[in-house]
Design a protein around this motif. Structure first.
Motif, short mmCIF file in Angstrom:
data_model
loop_
_atom_site.label_atom_id
_atom_site.label_comp_id
_atom_site.label_asym_id
_atom_site.label_seq_id
_atom_site.Cartn_x
_atom_site.Cartn_y
_atom_site.Cartn_z
N SER E 222 47.65 -9.25 25.22
CA SER E 222 48.70 -9.70 24.30
C SER E 222 49.76 -10.60 24.94
CB SER E 222 49.34 -8.51 23.59
OG SER E 222 49.92 -7.65 24.53
N PRO E 223 49.36 -11.81 25.33
CA PRO E 223 50.33 -12.78 25.84
C PRO E 223 51.02 -13.50 24.69
CG PRO E 223 48.14 -13.71 25.86
CD PRO E 223 47.98 -12.31 25.32
N ASP E 224 52.08 -14.21 25.00
CA ASP E 224 52.70 -15.07 23.99
C ASP E 224 52.00 -16.42 23.94
OD1 ASP E 224 54.75 -13.14 23.57
OD2 ASP E 224 55.76 -13.86 25.38
N VAL E 225 51.73 -16.92 25.15
CA VAL E 225 51.17 -18.27 25.26
C VAL E 225 49.80 -18.18 25.93
CG1 VAL E 225 51.54 -20.60 26.16
CG2 VAL E 225 53.50 -19.16 25.55
N VAL E 226 48.82 -18.82 25.33
CA VAL E 226 47.51 -18.90 25.98
C VAL E 226 47.33 -20.32 26.49
CG1 VAL E 226 45.02 -18.73 25.69
CG2 VAL E 226 46.52 -17.08 24.56
N LEU E 227 47.19 -20.45 27.79
CA LEU E 227 46.94 -21.76 28.39
C LEU E 227 45.47 -21.82 28.79
CD1 LEU E 227 50.04 -21.90 30.79
CD2 LEU E 227 49.86 -22.94 28.54
N ALA E 228 44.69 -22.60 28.08
CA ALA E 228 43.28 -22.79 28.44
C ALA E 228 43.18 -24.12 29.17
CB ALA E 228 42.40 -22.78 27.19
N VAL E 256 43.63 -30.93 29.01
CA VAL E 256 43.08 -32.23 28.63
C VAL E 256 41.95 -32.07 27.62
CG1 VAL E 256 43.69 -33.38 30.77
CG2 VAL E 256 41.51 -32.20 30.62
N GLY E 257 41.52 -30.82 27.42
CA GLY E 257 40.37 -30.59 26.55
C GLY E 257 40.59 -31.04 25.11
N ALA E 258 41.84 -30.91 24.63
CA ALA E 258 42.08 -31.23 23.22
C ALA E 258 42.86 -32.53 23.06
CB ALA E 258 42.84 -30.08 22.56
N SER E 259 42.98 -33.31 24.14
CA SER E 259 43.84 -34.49 24.05
C SER E 259 43.10 -35.72 23.54
CB SER E 259 44.45 -34.78 25.43
OG SER E 259 43.43 -35.15 26.32
N PHE E 275 48.20 -27.35 21.37
CA PHE E 275 48.87 -28.24 22.32
C PHE E 275 47.87 -28.79 23.32
CE2 PHE E 275 52.40 -25.52 20.94
CZ PHE E 275 53.41 -26.46 20.75
N SER E 276 48.15 -29.99 23.76
CA SER E 276 47.30 -30.53 24.83
C SER E 276 48.16 -31.47 25.67
CB SER E 276 46.13 -31.29 24.24
OG SER E 276 46.59 -32.43 23.54
N ILE E 365 53.07 -34.11 26.41
CA ILE E 365 52.50 -32.95 25.72
C ILE E 365 52.31 -33.34 24.27
CG2 ILE E 365 52.89 -30.56 25.00
CD1 ILE E 365 52.38 -30.87 27.99
N LEU E 366 51.10 -33.10 23.77
CA LEU E 366 50.77 -33.45 22.40
C LEU E 366 50.55 -32.18 21.61
CD1 LEU E 366 47.94 -35.99 23.24
CD2 LEU E 366 50.34 -36.52 22.84
N GLN E 367 50.80 -32.28 20.32
CA GLN E 367 50.38 -31.17 19.47
C GLN E 367 49.68 -31.75 18.25
OE1 GLN E 367 53.34 -28.71 17.48
NE2 GLN E 367 52.05 -26.89 17.79
#
Lengths: 305, 237, 288, 261, 396
Positions: E222-228, E256-259, E275-276, E365-367
């Motif tokens: 249960s984290p707040d932020v998941v950084l993949a 960079v995966g979702a950028s 986010f990416s 940072i993009l969203q």
């Protein structure tokens, strides 16, 4: 014909020994990669060509050799050739129990079983924390291509000499007998398990020794770079193209393949893979038993007529 | 004009030349025997007739039409069938499935069920075995399945390759009885046998093969009386 | 609850693996050819479907008939032009069919790259999940699972109860016997290879809903297929589904309890153990 | 013919004096529910010609596989020259002096005839050269001299049968297992083979000839005979006894022997 | 090989040695050849074509303007098939056989690290447009320069946004590759500054295709932020299985995966909220961007991506350094690159002269918002506010 071969071979070896003095970095590099793949093909040819056990996993021993060398050099600061030698010995030591288990399989089962085994070895080796897993391992730069080249050349020549010996020895005859029919060979007094494991061990020692040189050559290794299924398959194709279970098949196949491959990627970088694959298919249909047996048959026919 | 005429047939496996000139013929409704030592080329000759081995030279005429060089499928379609040496059953398939594969060619495929009934009627012993895997049957039973399978295609000429191979003498006699019955139903038979005495009893005419060549032909009686044949194939002096 | 979810994930992953392995099993079962280009057919179909979707918005399920026909035609052509010409000697046939399909794999990868480039693509279709209480069942995976079961049963049925099926089995069990019965073995093998390829491309189309792929990912599917087929039993089409389920469950549980990188070894370990101790596959007959 | 009778008598006299070379004791083996061997026992003495007869599927090949170590029996014992060889690897049994041929000939197709034989000769030879020389002798002995350097795949069936025997002989065995050695031969060739086996016997090599139904020969050359049927020993004795044994006539011969051979 | 040398000799003889000063656009002596190895096939092939086009576009534009130092620019490139050994051989070939004047770095750590040895041995300055990992620049090499922002810049913005929303617990996942490890290793330093803690870290195999179990574990932490620390090949799988397990962390980042602007084609509506990070964003409203995009579209009939921009920018740096060095002398050029400060398409180039580590470039940072990429950090170029938290899957 046979007489001319010896001085020719001596000349070739002298030329290869002197090559680093005359050639530029690229040519040495190309020569290194050629010699490396030919040596790998020779290693593979022992278990797969002579003993008839088609392995898709000999690259595991190459990777083990590379990682062992890197770890020894980085942590124990040995001279790299000593480390590479240790890597080879480790590969051999690993091959004996593995061979004992895996060589109970036959045909495509052994082939793919070895593929699975190689994947497992890759995962387990890189699970050792010291290897840095996916982030890889840096080696101290500097020993340079020339040393690596000589090391690899020595192993390649050793592998060829070993193959010549196998081809003429009782051991080689036993291997070929078990390749043709293992049960019959056993009932003719061939200790098949021992012969197979010996062949497997030799087929592991050669890539094991080569791996250390490769690690030094790259100076940075990561799992994909040294457990390279592509390098593995490439050496297999060389041996088959040249002629399975023949003394000169890996050499001829290797020379042809590297030349084709080098000529292609320079000219057609975008469709290189396609042409390479297509060419391989065409060659296989045209020369199903490989180049060396085809030439031998041709020669025999001509001299017989 | 014979129903099947083979003339000067040649064939090779790689470097090994198996046939150098085999000739024989069979008339409609007769039994012809081809005898010869192992390796004389009998099996190769039958396989060449069936198109399984591609003949190198020579002529095979069936019902007035050249069939050499044609595919096995076309040859079975025209009315030849083979009971192969060693039976070559589909070991993991049931007896019934084996028989049904025998009716694979188009000429009889639509009548497969009817053919099946006829074969069971001829060989009632197969009826209770129909669901058994062919590989689990005894040698004699397997031979009957192989014959039944060949009959499924309603052949006019049946080529039989060593039907007695590996069978006890009693079973061999039974199989030869089956061959005679099939022949009485109007099917011509080419019988390749090592069991020379019995084969010659059954056949009207015979051919002798030696090293890939037809070296002798004649009525069964004449062949049986030949001194050379007696010495070499019947163990008599 | 987590165990149930892991089990469901594993079963559904198994369905995906089964589907992507079926074509390979058909070719291996009938022809004893280890088709190293199998995965490339899967991936090319997937990439093709994804491009079709991205460029023209075509529903990939509508592309399915097209990919099946194309796969069938390509398989028939490849068998007719290439595989058929390989020498028949047993010892070298194994080596040469491996090499040939290896070359083919390179060719297809190269062609895929030339046609579609190296970008990873996927189709955002059926990306949701059904919820049953706390447990979720991803839709695309469920579809893949159902299709895998249907196709596997369908092929097993085809083998069991049609003339073509009998001819296919006859050819694989005894070549000379099949020839003697007038079975056109060339045609049967061409058909089997074509069916295997068509099933692979059909599977690939569905894979485009699940994975992000480019033309070079074929080898992953080839390896998975071999593992599935070995565990389930060669040429055993229902066994392969079970083998795939076992693999899927292993992967799901191992990567939860062992850590994902180490768990990568688990399927291989399972596969080697099966090879060594149950060479006919877990559900297969023991080889005589 | 009279000579042969005499020799047989001599051998039979010796039989009770010499120690058994091979003892098979109560050997049983089943595969997948089929009892291939069911409590089979037999003894073979040095130089003896021992015929193992029975119809196809009687268990002859299975017994050979057990003796040569290819299969391990479920129960029973196999002793050779006084030692139990049960569980020995095939190569060890071969080196101890038990050689065999295969019913379906299995030459090493891509090796030359000489090399096929040299594989066996390696058991005794010091070098591969010596093994090849020995092999050449054996190849000549079986009449394949003209084919010595050809690949074995080019031989005809009869030649392959000879090659099988040559390979086995190169081991210099004390006991030779000949699996269906008569199958596929013409009567003339069978006679040749029979003489050959007798010749071996004179040299002190014992032979077990597995033979399907060539009665005429079996009766002529063998010293003793065991009849197997469905994995069971149904009779044992000298040829005369076997020919009159009612169990044999009933279960195996069934019909008159009219055309046998 | 023989033939190309022959041709080179002939053409060298045929071209009159002209004085290379102030002669506009046409023939002023042999062109300056830039050599590069690209990953057009193999595991890194994804962006290879874009990298190539970035080079090609800049060279075309620069040649139209008269080249550099009064000479035209030519590009000599090969495909390294994503194989390190091949990469090494290619640089040897470029230097020894093709005798290129300047080399540019390849893609990723695995190939750049061995290639850097070659550059070092020949004392050829090499700008590496596609290497964010800093480890290899810390090995005492003198001739290699980082052409992307270092990994810390990939994290700073997203963690800043997390801090702004008071999120403290981070979960880190990523493929078992060098770049992903570098990102994960850089997190603690940045996170500490923001008072954030790491509650879960796990790598999955580089070729993984199934992430369900990893996601279950993340969920359990249960984290707040998941950084993949994802790449394009795993980003879709992770996102899709996140959705399928009905798990929505408060923030979800895919590095960079979702950028890639075309990520939406594969991800569909599920993309919203992700986010990416990118070294360059086409929507950053700068004049350079507009002209770059226009020319790129005209040239290649498609949109550029960050590979194109980064490779393009590295050549801008090279040109600036060449002008300062005034010649092709390798030492002068090396020093010039090390000390050049220049504004390029992707930012302000400035490296640590000692190590070559990039100091000037930052990252965006993009969203994904409503199927579009919005720059949400840094503030000066942002044209949108970050939407936090990540929307629940049921409310989309």
């Amino acid at each position: 014909m046979k007489r001319a071969a010896v001085p020719l071979a001596v000349l070739a070896i002298i030329a290869l020994l002197l090559a680093p003095l005359r050639l530029n970095g690229y040519a040495i590099n190309l020569l290194y990669v050629t010699v490396l793949s030919i040596a790998l093909a020779y290693g593979w040819n022992i278990i797969s060509g002579y003993a008839g056990y088609f392995s898709f996993g000999q690259i595991a021993f190459f990777g083990v050799g590379a990682y062992a060398t890197a770890l020894i050099v980085v942590n124990l600061h040995w001279y790299w050739m000593a480390a590479a030698l240790a890597g080879g010995v480790l590969a051999l030591a690993l091959a004996i129990p593995l061979g004992y288990v895996m060589l109970r399989l036959r045909g495509p089962f052994f082939a793919m079983g070895m593929f699975g085994m190689a994947q497992m070895v890759r995962v387990l080796v890189t699970a050792v924390p010291a290897t840095g897993s996916g982030s890889g391992l840096f080696l101290p730069p500097g020993s340079g291509i020339t040393e690596v080249y000589y090391w690899t050349l020595a192993i390649c020549l050793g592998a060829i000499a070993l193959t010549v010996w196998i081809d003429r020895s009782a051991f080689g005859l036993r291997l070929q007998a078990l390749r043709e029919d293992e049960q019959v060979a056993a009932t003719l007094g061939v200790e098949t398990t021992r012969a197979k494991i010996t062949a497997f061990g030799l087929s592991a020692l050669i890539p094991g020794l080569l791996g250390g040189g490769y690690a030094l050559f790259l100076t940075y290794i990561e799992p994909d770079a040294v457990f390279s299924s592509r390098l593995d398959l490439q050496s297999i194709v060389m041996a088959i193209l040249g002629g399975l279970g023949t003394v000169w098949g890996p050499l001829i196949g290797g020379l042809v393949m590297t030349q084709i491959s080098e000529a292609l990627w320079a000219r057609f970088p975008q469709i290189y893979l396609m042409i390479f694959g297509g060419l391989l298919v065409v060659l296989l249909i045209a020369l199903p038993r490989g180049i060396v047996p085809a030439l031998a048959a041709r020669f025999a026919r001509r001299s017989g007529a | 004009m014979s129903l099947l005429t083979v003339t000067a047939l040649e064939a090779a496996y790689g470097d090994f030349r198996a046939l150098h000139g085999v000739s024989f013929a069979v008339e409609a409704g007769e039994i012809v025997s081809v005898i010869g030592a192992n390796g004389a080329g009998k099996t190769t000759a039958l396989k060449s007739v069936m198109g399984i081995v591609r003949p190198g030279a020579g002529e095979i005429v069936f019902d007035g039409e050249r069939i050499d060089g044609r595919a096995p499928r076309e040859i079975v379609e025209r009315g030849l069938a083979l009971v192969p040496e060693g039976r070559n059953l589909f070991r993991e398939m049931t007896v019934e499935e084996n028989l049904l594969v025998g009716a694979h060619v188009r000429r009889v495929r639509g009548r497969a069920a009817a053919r099946l009934g006829e074969v069971y009627a001829r060989f009632p012993m197969l009826q209770p075995l129909r669901r058994r895997a062919a590989g689990t049957l005894s040698g004699g039973q397997q031979q009957v399945v192989a014959i039944g399978r060949a009959l499924m295609s309603e052949p006019r000429v049946l080529l039989m390759d060593e039907p007695s191979l590996g069978l006890a003498p009693k079973t061999t006699l039974e199989i030869f009885g089956v061959v005679r019955e099939i022949n009485r139903a109007g099917v011509a038979v080419v019988l390749v046998e090592q069991n020379v005495v019995q084969a010659l009893e059954l056949a009207a005419r015979a051919y002798v093969l030696t090293e890939g060549r037809t070296v002798m032909e004649g009525t069964a009686a004449a062949i049986r009386g030949n001194a050379d044949v007696k010495r070499r194939f019947m163990g008599e002096v | 609850m987590i165990l149930l979810q892991l089990a469901i994930n594993g079963v559904l992953l198994g369905g995906v693996l089964a589907l992507s392995a079926l074509g390979f099993n058909i070719v291996f079962g009938v022809m004893r050819v280890v088709n190293l280009a199998h995965g490339d057919f899967v991936v090319l179909a997937a990439v093709f479907a994804a491009f079709g979707f991205a460029q023209f918005g075509v529903n990939p399920l509508l592309l399915l008939p097209l990919t099946i026909v194309a796969g069938f035609a390509a398989g028939a052509l490849i068998h007719h032009v290439l595989l058929r010409r390989l020498p028949g000697e047993v010892a070298s046939a194994e080596a040469s069919s491996l090499t040939l399909t290896f070359g083919l794999s390179y060719f297809l990868t190269g062609a895929g790259l030339a046609a579609f480039g190296g970008r990873f693509v996927s189709v955002p279709y059926l990306t949701g999940a059904f919820r049953v209480g706390e447990v979720s069942v991803p839709q695309a995976r469920l579809l893949a699972f159902v299709v895998a079961v249907v196709l596997s049963l369908g092929f097993a049925l085809l083998l069991r109860s049609t003339a073509l099926g009998r001819a296919i089995r006859a050819t694989s069990q005894n070549l000379d016997g099949a020839l003697a019965c007038g079975v056109d073995v060339d045609r049967v093998r061409t058909l089997a290879f074509a069916i295997g390829t068509a099933v692979a491309t059909a599977a690939g189309t569905l894979m485009s809903f699940l994975y992000n792929l480019n033309a070079q990912q074929g080898v992953l599917f080839t390896v998975n297929a071999f593992a599935v087929v070995v565990i389930g039993g060669l040429g055993n089409y229902t066994g392969a589904v079970i083998g795939a389920l076992i693999l899927g469950l292993t992967e799901s549980f191992a990567s939860y309890f062992m850590g994902a990188t180490l768990a990568e070894a688990a399927p291989y370990l399972l596969f080697i153990l099966v090879l060594l101790f149950a060479p006919g596959g877990l559900r297969g007959r023991r080889a005589a | 013919m009279p000579q042969m009778r005499k020799r047989r008598r001599v051998v039979l006299q010796a039989w009770h004096m010499s120690a058994p070379l091979l003892v098979v004791e109560d050997v049983s083996l089943a595969f997948g529910g089929v009892q291939a061997l069911n409590g089979v026992s037999l003894e073979v003495r040095e130089g003896e010609i021992f015929a193992l007869i029975g119809p196809n599927g009687a268990g002859k090949t299975t017994l050979f596989n057990v003796i040569s170590g290819v299969l391990r029996p479920d129960g029973g014992d196999v002793r050779f020259a006084g030692r139990s060889i049960l569980g020995w690897a095939p190569h060890r049994i071969a080196r101890a002096g038990v050689a065999r041929t295969y019913q379906i000939v299995r030459p090493f197709g891509r090796l030359s005839v000489v090399d096929n034989v040299a594989v066996g000769a390696l058991v005794h030879a010091r070098t591969i050269g010596q093994a090849r020389n020995d092999a050449r002798d054996v190849v000549g002995f079986v009449g394949l001299g003209a084919y010595a350097d050809r690949p074995a795949s080019s031989l005809t069936l009869t030649q392959r049968k000879r090659l099988e025997v040559a390979r086995a002989l190169a081991l210099r065995p004390k006991l030779l297992l000949l699996d269906e050695v008569m199958a596929g031969l013409t009567p003339t060739e069978m006679d040749g083979m029979a003489e050959f086996v007798q010749h071996l016997s004179e040299r002190g090599i014992a032979a077990i000839a597995g033979i399907e139904h060539v009665m005429r020969l079996v009766m002529r050359i063998s010293h003793r005979i065991v009849v197997l049927d469905a994995g069971r020993r149904i009779a044992e004795g000298d040829p005369a006894a076997i020919q009159t044994d009612p169990a044999v006539i009933e279960a195996y011969l069934g019909a008159p022997l009219a055309g046998a051979g | 090989m023989q033939r190309s040398r022959f041709i080179r000799t002939v053409s060298a003889a045929a071209v009159t040695p002209a004085l290379a000063t102030a002669v506009p656009a046409q023939a002023q002596g042999a062109p300056i050849t830039i050599g590069a190895s690209l990953s057009l096939t193999g595991i890194f092939a994804d962006g290879g074509k874009y990298s190539l086009e970035g080079y090609q576009l800049w060279i075309k534009q620069q040649n139209a303007k008269g080249g550099v130092l009064g000479r035209q620019i030519a590009l000599k490139f090969y495909d390294d098939q994503s194989e390190p050994a091949t990469g090494v051989r290619l640089y040897e070939r470029l230097i020894n056989e093709d005798k290129v004047d300047i080399i540019m770095g390849p893609y990723g750590t695995a190939i750049t690290a061995p290639a850097a040895n070659v550059a070092e041995r020949y004392k050829m300055p090499m700008i590496c447009p596609e290497t964010a990992d800093v480890v290899m620049f810390q090995r005492g090499f003198k001739y290699i320069f980082q052409g992307l922002g270092p990994v810390q810049t990939y994290l700073y913005g997203v963690l800043q946004i997390a801090k702004d929303h008071g999120f403290k617990k981070l979960a880190l996942i990523g493929p078992d590759t060098a770049f992903s490890h570098a990102l994960v290793n850089a997190v603690p330093e940045v996170a500490r500054g923001f008072g954030q803690g790491i509650v879960f870290t796990e790598f999955y195999p580089a070729r993984a295709s199934d992430f369900a179990s990893v996601i279950e574990k993340v969920k359990a932490a249960s984290p707040d932020v998941v950084l993949a620390m994802a790449f394009p090949n795993d980003a879709i799988g992770v996102l899709r299985q996140l959705k399928q397990s009905n798990y929505a962390p408060k923030m979800f980042y895919e590095a960079v995966g979702a950028s890639d602007p075309r990520f939406v084609e594969s991800a569909g509506k599920d993309v919203n909220g992700v986010f990416s990070v990118t070294a360059w964003d086409p929507d950053a409203r700068t004049p350079e961007n507009e002209s770059f995009k226009t020319s790129y579209r005209a040239e290649f009939k498609r949109e550029p991506d960050y590979h194109s921009a980064s490779n393009y920018s590295s050549l801008e740096v090279l040109a600036a350094a060449l002008k300062r060095a005034g010649s092709l002398d390798r030492e002068k050029l090396r020093d010039a690159i090390a000390t050049t400060h220049v504004k390029t398409l992707i930012g302000n180039w400035r490296v640590d002269p000692r190590t070559g580590i990039q100091l000037g470039y930052t990252s965006y940072i993009l969203q994904w918002q409503n199927g579009k990429q919005v720059i949400v950090y840094p503030g000066n170029v942002a044209h949108g506010k970050p939407l936090v938290p990540f929307p629940a899957w049921s409310s989309r």
